[in-house]
Design a protein around this motif. Structure first.
Motif, PDB file in Angstrom:
ATOM      1  N   THR A   1      43.904  77.445  -5.382  1.00 27.30           N
ATOM      2  CA  THR A   1      45.034  77.470  -6.313  1.00 27.30           C
ATOM      3  C   THR A   1      45.171  78.831  -6.979  1.00 27.30           C
ATOM      4  OG1 THR A   1      44.644  75.125  -6.757  1.00 27.30           O
ATOM      5  CG2 THR A   1      46.056  76.307  -8.292  1.00 27.30           C
ATOM      6  N   THR A   2      44.033  79.496  -7.216  1.00 31.77           N
ATOM      7  CA  THR A   2      44.067  80.808  -7.848  1.00 31.77           C
ATOM      8  C   THR A   2      44.894  81.778  -7.034  1.00 31.77           C
ATOM      9  OG1 THR A   2      41.835  80.417  -8.701  1.00 31.77           O
ATOM     10  CG2 THR A   2      42.656  82.668  -8.784  1.00 31.77           C
ATOM     11  N   PHE A   3      44.691  81.799  -5.744  1.00 32.75           N
ATOM     12  CA  PHE A   3      45.401  82.744  -4.898  1.00 32.75           C
ATOM     13  C   PHE A   3      46.845  82.329  -4.647  1.00 32.75           C
ATOM     14  CE2 PHE A   3      40.918  83.431  -3.779  1.00 32.75           C
ATOM     15  CZ  PHE A   3      40.836  84.781  -4.058  1.00 32.75           C
ATOM     16  N   GLN A   4      47.110  81.065  -4.735  1.00 30.38           N
ATOM     17  CA  GLN A   4      48.480  80.616  -4.548  1.00 30.38           C
ATOM     18  C   GLN A   4      49.406  81.227  -5.602  1.00 30.38           C
ATOM     19  OE1 GLN A   4      48.892  76.381  -4.473  1.00 30.38           O
ATOM     20  NE2 GLN A   4      51.073  76.422  -3.964  1.00 30.38           N
ATOM     21  N   SER A   5      48.857  81.496  -6.792  1.00 35.31           N
ATOM     22  CA  SER A   5      49.682  82.065  -7.859  1.00 35.31           C
ATOM     23  C   SER A   5      50.099  83.498  -7.547  1.00 35.31           C
ATOM     24  CB  SER A   5      48.913  82.035  -9.182  1.00 35.31           C
ATOM     25  OG  SER A   5      47.754  82.848  -9.109  1.00 35.31           O
ATOM     26  N   LEU A   6      49.472  84.116  -6.538  1.00 30.18           N
ATOM     27  CA  LEU A   6      49.822  85.481  -6.152  1.00 30.18           C
ATOM     28  C   LEU A   6      50.709  85.525  -4.927  1.00 30.18           C
ATOM     29  CD1 LEU A   6      46.297  87.152  -6.525  1.00 30.18           C
ATOM     30  CD2 LEU A   6      48.110  87.020  -8.234  1.00 30.18           C
ATOM     31  N   SER A   7      51.212  84.384  -4.509  1.00 36.06           N
ATOM     32  CA  SER A   7      51.955  84.307  -3.253  1.00 36.06           C
ATOM     33  C   SER A   7      53.251  85.114  -3.284  1.00 36.06           C
ATOM     34  CB  SER A   7      52.262  82.842  -2.928  1.00 36.06           C
ATOM     35  OG  SER A   7      53.033  82.243  -3.979  1.00 36.06           O
ATOM     36  N   LYS A   8      53.751  85.476  -4.466  1.00 34.97           N
ATOM     37  CA  LYS A   8      54.987  86.245  -4.558  1.00 34.97           C
ATOM     38  C   LYS A   8      54.846  87.612  -3.904  1.00 34.97           C
ATOM     39  CE  LYS A   8      56.170  88.008  -8.496  1.00 34.97           C
ATOM     40  NZ  LYS A   8      56.532  88.179  -9.921  1.00 34.97           N
ATOM     41  N   TRP A   9      53.575  88.103  -3.729  1.00 41.85           N
ATOM     42  CA  TRP A   9      53.354  89.383  -3.057  1.00 41.85           C
ATOM     43  C   TRP A   9      52.833  89.198  -1.636  1.00 41.85           C
ATOM     44  CZ3 TRP A   9      51.479  88.898  -8.229  1.00 41.85           C
ATOM     45  CH2 TRP A   9      52.283  89.538  -9.177  1.00 41.85           C
ATOM     46  N   GLY A  10      53.047  88.037  -1.080  1.00 39.04           N
ATOM     47  CA  GLY A  10      52.570  87.775   0.275  1.00 39.04           C
ATOM     48  C   GLY A  10      53.157  88.702   1.312  1.00 39.04           C
ATOM     49  N   SER A  11      54.348  89.207   1.067  1.00 42.52           N
ATOM     50  CA  SER A  11      54.991  90.073   2.051  1.00 42.52           C
ATOM     51  C   SER A  11      54.624  91.548   1.874  1.00 42.52           C
ATOM     52  CB  SER A  11      56.516  89.921   1.961  1.00 42.52           C
ATOM     53  OG  SER A  11      56.976  90.283   0.665  1.00 42.52           O
ATOM     54  N   THR A  12      53.929  91.904   0.763  1.00 48.40           N
ATOM     55  CA  THR A  12      53.602  93.321   0.515  1.00 48.40           C
ATOM     56  C   THR A  12      52.104  93.582   0.422  1.00 48.40           C
ATOM     57  OG1 THR A  12      53.753  93.001  -1.894  1.00 48.40           O
ATOM     58  CG2 THR A  12      55.764  93.675  -0.730  1.00 48.40           C
ATOM     59  N   LEU A  13      51.313  92.610  -0.042  1.00 54.79           N
ATOM     60  CA  LEU A  13      49.889  92.848  -0.279  1.00 54.79           C
ATOM     61  C   LEU A  13      49.156  93.137   1.024  1.00 54.79           C
ATOM     62  CD1 LEU A  13      48.055  92.918  -2.779  1.00 54.79           C
ATOM     63  CD2 LEU A  13      47.317  90.608  -2.187  1.00 54.79           C
ATOM     64  N   GLN A  14      48.472  94.293   1.068  1.00 49.87           N
ATOM     65  CA  GLN A  14      47.754  94.710   2.277  1.00 49.87           C
ATOM     66  C   GLN A  14      46.240  94.768   2.072  1.00 49.87           C
ATOM     67  OE1 GLN A  14      49.370  98.433   3.641  1.00 49.87           O
ATOM     68  NE2 GLN A  14      51.422  97.591   3.978  1.00 49.87           N
ATOM     69  N   THR A  15      45.783  94.992   0.831  1.00 51.03           N
ATOM     70  CA  THR A  15      44.344  95.087   0.545  1.00 51.03           C
ATOM     71  C   THR A  15      44.007  94.170  -0.614  1.00 51.03           C
ATOM     72  OG1 THR A  15      44.223  97.379   1.300  1.00 51.03           O
ATOM     73  CG2 THR A  15      42.457  96.605  -0.125  1.00 51.03           C
ATOM     74  N   LEU A  16      43.037  93.292  -0.400  1.00 55.91           N
ATOM     75  CA  LEU A  16      42.544  92.408  -1.451  1.00 55.91           C
ATOM     76  C   LEU A  16      41.042  92.633  -1.578  1.00 55.91           C
ATOM     77  CD1 LEU A  16      43.115  90.195  -3.501  1.00 55.91           C
ATOM     78  CD2 LEU A  16      42.775  88.499  -1.693  1.00 55.91           C
ATOM     79  N   ASP A  17      40.643  93.243  -2.693  1.00 61.17           N
ATOM     80  CA  ASP A  17      39.241  93.610  -2.926  1.00 61.17           C
ATOM     81  C   ASP A  17      38.661  92.674  -3.977  1.00 61.17           C
ATOM     82  OD1 ASP A  17      36.799  94.722  -3.496  1.00 61.17           O
ATOM     83  OD2 ASP A  17      37.528  96.780  -3.594  1.00 61.17           O
ATOM     84  N   LEU A  18      37.746  91.781  -3.551  1.00 65.07           N
ATOM     85  CA  LEU A  18      37.117  90.809  -4.444  1.00 65.07           C
ATOM     86  C   LEU A  18      35.608  91.031  -4.525  1.00 65.07           C
ATOM     87  CD1 LEU A  18      39.073  87.644  -3.263  1.00 65.07           C
ATOM     88  CD2 LEU A  18      39.552  89.061  -5.252  1.00 65.07           C
ATOM     89  N   ARG A  19      35.174  92.257  -4.263  1.00 66.20           N
ATOM     90  CA  ARG A  19      33.732  92.542  -4.323  1.00 66.20           C
ATOM     91  C   ARG A  19      33.224  92.336  -5.749  1.00 66.20           C
ATOM     92  NH1 ARG A  19      30.704  97.276  -1.079  1.00 66.20           N
ATOM     93  NH2 ARG A  19      31.951  96.250   0.515  1.00 66.20           N
ATOM     94  N   PHE A  20      32.023  91.783  -5.857  1.00 69.03           N
ATOM     95  CA  PHE A  20      31.400  91.439  -7.138  1.00 69.03           C
ATOM     96  C   PHE A  20      32.180  90.350  -7.889  1.00 69.03           C
ATOM     97  CE2 PHE A  20      30.445  95.981  -6.465  1.00 69.03           C
ATOM     98  CZ  PHE A  20      29.083  95.864  -6.246  1.00 69.03           C
ATOM     99  N   ALA A  21      32.907  89.536  -7.177  1.00 70.07           N
ATOM    100  CA  ALA A  21      33.655  88.463  -7.829  1.00 70.07           C
ATOM    101  C   ALA A  21      32.838  87.175  -7.827  1.00 70.07           C
ATOM    102  CB  ALA A  21      34.984  88.236  -7.118  1.00 70.07           C
ATOM    103  N   ALA A  22      33.253  86.237  -8.668  1.00 68.64           N
ATOM    104  CA  ALA A  22      32.558  84.941  -8.767  1.00 68.64           C
ATOM    105  C   ALA A  22      33.112  83.998  -7.708  1.00 68.64           C
ATOM    106  CB  ALA A  22      32.738  84.364 -10.163  1.00 68.64           C
ATOM    107  N   ILE A  23      32.564  84.097  -6.517  1.00 68.75           N
ATOM    108  CA  ILE A  23      32.989  83.254  -5.392  1.00 68.75           C
ATOM    109  C   ILE A  23      31.751  82.626  -4.777  1.00 68.75           C
ATOM    110  CG2 ILE A  23      34.139  83.212  -3.157  1.00 68.75           C
ATOM    111  CD1 ILE A  23      35.693  85.655  -3.982  1.00 68.75           C
TER     112      ILE A  23
END
Length: 874
Positions: free
Chosen positions: A263-285
């Protein structure tokens, strides 16, 4: 036009030519005093100036005013506490200014007033608590502003950024807002004045941000934002971002209470057509669900490395919906296995090119189809894993160009029996594994059959005992055999059987090579340009060992056992020659002559045991005179012999090497007997002779005992018989004064009253200059204890100058010199040498008889008062 003076131990800026355009003065000992207003006079052509990593703590008024064409000024990593309002006056053409990692706390409102063309300003790593409200007003052209790592207490940017209409990149990172009483950190008007700026890159990391202190509309003014790095706490504000260009998103999280979900990432779907790099290093996953990233079909790079909730588990379709993904990073995620199901969604797209699985716990055997869905891979990193073996699964990676299998901790992984024709496109291979200490045999590693197009091969510390395992790699350009403990006997016979016609870089350091023979490299690696033979046991290099290597530009022979450098490489092409830490005692003049007509620019002979006789003078003169070749490091050239020069820098050696042999022989034959008899008498009665000479000098100079009728009227005002001037920072000198001089003068039959300075007699709280002046004035005599430490002390020089001035003013010989130990010629000042030549002094003897007469002469000197013949000039 380009002058490189970095790391030269400079404490001042040397005299410069007027045509220099680039000047590197970094990593020296320059201070604020070095930047006088005249030091750059005439440098009207200078465009690039690097002053980083010095000790500059302030800037004088307008030090750069003559540098009218300067475009880049680097002052980072200094000790600047403040910047004067006119420090950058005259720099109308400056484009880049680096003030990072200093101690700046505030800026004048007009400090940047002349920087009308400034485009990049780096203020990160300082002590700014608030952003100046008007300092940025003049810099209308600013495109990059870095304020990271400052203890900012507020980022209400406001009018400080009102004029930055060209700003494209902004970095803000503070660790100050960690206190609970601070509640208003980010508001909806934080970036209000950047609404009209083309800001595309924002680095916003703020430790004090919480979901309640970051309002949801803060990002609304940034309509062109393309690259954004921030904390998870700003995540709720992301939907307010109206930019349609977001391509790079880096989100960090350091709280275990919350973590990313589908659900967290779904809130960013408005940039689905432009986002090329997603950096989640050191994230709580801790888990990646199925179809988590399906909202980002244009994603090219995904970084899930070093998650803080390990181990990371991946669902079968964790990477579904990423048809264009090219780079996947799963480094240091404590993965224990990777299955073909996890990678199965790449089987149709064939887009993935790079996969990083390093620093995990992949110990199981990969199945045959593990990497079949990603057969399009060109880069695979499996280093730092306990792999059992490398097997048939390699057959599926026919497009692989780079493979990293270094630091594999398993004892069995290098079973390469299935490598035949498996890697036809491989160009780079890393197999170093220093933890195992195993031996690679020719049977295990026939690389010529596995990777015929290999260009870069790293076998560092693999203990290859047979060079023929890499025979046939005709396209190899870089080869690293560091620390393989190659024995000279085997290496020499095997090396002649290989041929690398395209090899440019060869590293053989850390082996057991003892000698370099003629043709050793020009027959096997004729076009090598970078050759590293350091840390071997090389003792002999034959004369023509490097003569036919016409492309050789870098040669490293450091940490070997070379005694001579009578061998000469072809210096017409070499620009870097490193021979530190060998056993070279002399540098022949022929070698220096060859350097003078060469392309050599960097030369290192430091750490060798140089013999500093007359034969070292040509090398010393070359060091002092040469302005082209850079010696690395500049302070590493020291004498090892003779003992009188041991530990001294070669540049300090002063010798008279003219031949006076005939003159000395003639004079010696004529007076040898007289000298012999004189020496015997002088040695036997040396102290008695000195005492008689002392009495004679006292009579000739009309000395008379203190206390007579002719003593000056102010003698009653004298508090001490003598002021003792000695090296206060020398424990040895202080001990002699307190334990030898004081008892023999203050505890004798007719005691003297001594002033021993701050060790005993200075009144606490009295300024040092005043204490010294008063003590000398209130003492009848001044006893100067000469030693090597004394002549190096500025305070001792001040004390002696005061005593000398008193002698000139009052006409009384108040100075008594005691030579405690010999002073080297290199430390003897011209003034002191001339003074001692004109005045008698006492030398501290080592034998008891000499010491007895020494105290007798010293007490006589203290009892005598010189009466200057006032009628001499009449």
């Amino acid at each position: 036009m380009e002058l490189d003076c970095h790391n030269r131990n400079l404490s001042s800026i040397p005299t410069l030519e007027t045509n220099i355009t680039t000047l590197d003065l970094s990593q020296n000992k320059l201070t604020g005093q070095s930047l006088s207003t005249s030091v750059f006079t005439g440098q009207c052509e200078l465009k690039n100036l690097d002053l980083r990593f010095n000790r500059i703590n302030y800037t004088e008024s307008s030090p750069f005013i003559d540098l009218t064409k300067l475009r880049i000024l680097l002052l980072g990593f200094n000790a600047l506490c403040s910047i004067g309002s006119s420090s950058f006056a005259g720099l109308h053409d400056l484009h880049i200014l680096d003030l990072s990692y200093n101690h700046l706390q505030s800026l004048s409102s007009v400090v940047f007033s002349d920087l009308v063309k400034l485009q990049e300003l780096y203020l990160n790593g300082n002590h700014f608590g608030a952003i100046p409200s008007s300092a940025f007003a003049p810099v209308h052209s600013l495109k990059v502003l870095d304020l990271k790592e400052n203890p900012l207490t507020s980022i209400i940017l406001g009018k400080a950024f009102e004029n930055l209409t060209q700003l494209e990149s902004l970095g803000i990172y503070s660790e100050a807002l960690l206190h609970p009483q601070i509640t208003q950190n980010l508001s909806n008007d934080t970036f209000e004045y950047l609404a009209n700026a083309p800001l595309i890159d924002l680095f916003l990391l703020w430790d004090g941000i919480t979901p309640t202190t970051a309002e949801k509309g803060i990002l609304k003014p940034l309509k062109d934002l393309t690259y954004f790095a921030t904390f998870f706490e700003v995540f709720d504000a992301l939907p307010s971002l109206e930019s349609d260009h977001l391509q790079f998103l880096k989100i960090m999280m350091f709280q275990n209470e919350t973590h990313f979900t589908n659900t967290t990432f779904q809130s960013l779907s408005k940039w689905g057509s432009t986002l090329q790099t997603l950096d989640l290093r050191f994230a709580a996953i801790d888990h990646v669900d199925d179809y988590t990233y399906t909202w980002f079909p244009q994603l090219l790079h995904l970084d899930l490395g070093s998650v803080i909730l390990p181990p990371l588990t991946l669902s079968e379709h964790a990477f579904a919906g990423l048809p264009n993904l090219q780079n996947l990073i799963l480094i240091d995620d404590h993965l224990v296995q990777i299955s073909s199901q996890v990678l199965s969604d790449f089987s149709n797209t064939r887009s993935l090119r790079s996969l990083d699985l390093s620093y995990n716990s992949l110990s199981g055997r990969f199945t045959l189809d593990t990497f079949e869905p990603v057969s399009s891979l060109t880069h695979l990193n499996l280093s730092h894993n306990p792999l059992i073996n490398v097997g048939l699964w390699m057959h599926k990676l026919t497009n692989l160009t780079e493979l990293n299998l270094s630091f594999i901790t398993s004892q069995q992984y290098l079973q390469l029996a299935y490598w035949t024709d498996a890697l036809p496109q491989l160009t780079t291979l890393h197999l170093s594994y220093p933890a195992l200490k195993n031996i690679i045999t020719a049977r295990e590693l026939q690389l010529k059959l596995k990777a015929p197009n290999l260009k870069i091969l790293n076998l560092a510390e693999t203990f290859v005992n047979d060079i023929t395992v890499i025979r046939g790699l005709s396209k190899l350009k870089e080869l690293d055999l560091t620390g393989c403990f190659l024995e000279m006997s085997n290496f020499y016979s095997q090396w002649n059987t290989v041929y690398f016609p395209m090899l440019e870089t060869l590293t053989l350091s850390g082996n057991k090579i003892t000698h370099i023979t003629d043709g050793m490299f020009n027959l096997t690696t004729p076009f090598v340009a970078h050759l590293n033979l350091s840390d071997n046991s090389i003792q002999i290099i034959e004369e023509n060992a490097f003569s036919n290597l016409h492309n050789l530009k870098y040669l490293n022979l450091g940490y070997n056992q070379l005694l001579l450098i009578d061998w000469l490489p072809d210096l017409r092409q070499i620009n870097t020659l490193l021979i530190p830490k060998n056993q070279i005692a002399q540098v022949p003049k022929s070698f220096l002559d060859a350097i003078a007509n060469s392309s050599l620019r960097t030369f290192d002979l430091s750490g060798n045991p140089f013999s500093c006789g007359c034969e070292v003078l040509p090398f010393r003169d070359w060091i002092l005179a040469d302005k082209v070749v850079f010696l690395v490091p500049t302070l590493g050239y020291k004498c090892n012999s003779p003992d009188s020069f041991a530990g001294y820098s070669i540049t300090q050696v002063v010798l008279d090497c003219q031949s006076y042999l005939i003159t000395y022989l003639s004079i010696g034959i004529a007076i040898s007997f007289v000298i012999f008899v004189t020496c015997v008498v002088a040695i036997r009665f040396r102290w008695h002779i000195r005492y008689k000479l002392f009495l004679l000098c006292s009579w000739r100079r009309k000395y008379k005992p203190i206390g007579g009728d002719d003593v000056n009227a102010n003698i009653n005002e004298i508090e001490f018989d003598a002021f003792v001037s000695y090296a206060h920072d020398s424990d040895k000198d202080l001990k002699w004064v307190l334990e030898v001089l004081r008892p023999n003068l203050e505890e004798c039959v007719e005691p003297f009253n001594l002033c021993i300075g701050h060790a005993r007699d200075y009144i606490p709280g009295t300024p040092l200059l005043e204490a010294i002046t008063n003590s000398i004035k209130n003492s009848c005599k001044t006893i100067v204890i000469l030693s090597p430490q004394y002549v190096e002390s500025e305070w001792c020089y001040f004390e002696m100058q005061n005593a000398w001035l008193r002698l000139m003013d009052e006409g009384q010989d108040v100075l008594i010199f005691i030579l405690l130990e010999p002073i080297p010629d290199a430390k003897m000042t011209l003034w002191l040498r001339q003074f001692l030549c004109k005045k008698n002094y006492l030398k501290w003897p080592q034998d008891q008889a000499g010491q007895h007469l020494f105290w007798k002469m010293l007490r006589e000197k203290l009892r005598m008062q010189t009466q200057v013949d006032r009628h001499h000039d009449m």
